[in-house]
Write a protein that holds these residues in place. Sequence first.
Motif, short mmCIF file in Angstrom:
data_model
loop_
_atom_site.label_atom_id
_atom_site.label_comp_id
_atom_site.label_asym_id
_atom_site.label_seq_id
_atom_site.Cartn_x
_atom_site.Cartn_y
_atom_site.Cartn_z
N UNK A 198 0.83 -1.21 0.00
CA UNK A 198 0.00 0.00 0.00
C UNK A 198 0.86 1.26 0.00
N UNK A 199 1.90 1.24 0.80
CA UNK A 199 2.78 2.41 0.88
C UNK A 199 3.48 2.65 -0.45
N UNK A 200 3.92 1.59 -1.09
CA UNK A 200 4.60 1.73 -2.39
C UNK A 200 3.66 2.28 -3.46
N UNK A 201 2.45 1.75 -3.53
CA UNK A 201 1.51 2.22 -4.54
C UNK A 201 1.14 3.69 -4.34
N UNK A 202 0.84 4.06 -3.12
CA UNK A 202 0.43 5.44 -2.87
C UNK A 202 1.61 6.41 -3.01
N UNK A 203 2.78 5.99 -2.55
CA UNK A 203 3.95 6.87 -2.65
C UNK A 203 4.40 7.03 -4.10
N UNK A 204 4.31 5.96 -4.89
CA UNK A 204 4.71 6.04 -6.30
C UNK A 204 3.79 6.98 -7.07
N UNK A 205 2.50 6.91 -6.79
CA UNK A 205 1.55 7.81 -7.44
C UNK A 205 1.82 9.26 -7.02
N UNK A 206 2.09 9.46 -5.75
CA UNK A 206 2.39 10.81 -5.26
C UNK A 206 3.66 11.34 -5.90
N UNK A 207 4.66 10.49 -6.01
CA UNK A 207 5.92 10.90 -6.63
C UNK A 207 5.71 11.27 -8.09
N UNK A 208 4.93 10.48 -8.81
CA UNK A 208 4.66 10.78 -10.21
C UNK A 208 3.96 12.11 -10.39
N UNK A 209 2.96 12.37 -9.56
CA UNK A 209 2.25 13.64 -9.67
C UNK A 209 3.11 14.82 -9.21
#
Length: 199
Positions: A142-153
């Motif tokens: 969960x942390x990886x998915x949400x952090x990766x999306x945040x990083x991309x944006x």
Amino acid sequence: MDQARNFYNTILKSSHPLLLSFHLAGKAVPIVFYIIGSMFLNFTPQFITVVLLLSFDFYLTKNITGRKLVQLRWWYDSTDVNKDSNFTFESYKQYAPGPPINAIDSKLFWWSMYVTPVIWGVFAVLCLLRLKIFYLILVIVAMCLTAWNTYGFRCCDRWEPNSGQSDGQDTNNWFALPSVPGFENLSRLANIQSFFQRQ
């Protein structure tokens, strides 16, 4: 009750109240299901359900709500081996002057994007303290998915289309993806393999 009414009125001030509601629900539902899911489900169905909810949230945020609420879109393109970075961005800055971004949409979008990985990080610490290794795996996903999306944006928001840099190239990059030599040859190998499989 007044706080709920105020929040409802805030949502109504959005340019896209339904999409904003889906965006916030997409962040909240996996967290709530992670907290209360163990009361009525075993670990395996809870794990699968939370991962599916997180995947839905990742897709919804990356492809729909991010584009509508803050006019940003990003994707990771691993097929072009000649680029400096594999990120590709679309931003409102490319089409200026475009329609203005609603302040409510922007504020709630970014708050939810930054707070969600932090919440999952707190859950990770709690799992470590309680020695719940299997739940820790779920929380790390969960942390990886949400952090990766945040990083991309975040990269997409900081990207300047007229700066002379290629898509995704950031001089002040706080997180650089590792470059592993030989990965670019995988696509070539796949092309060769598919050539020999033709009949």
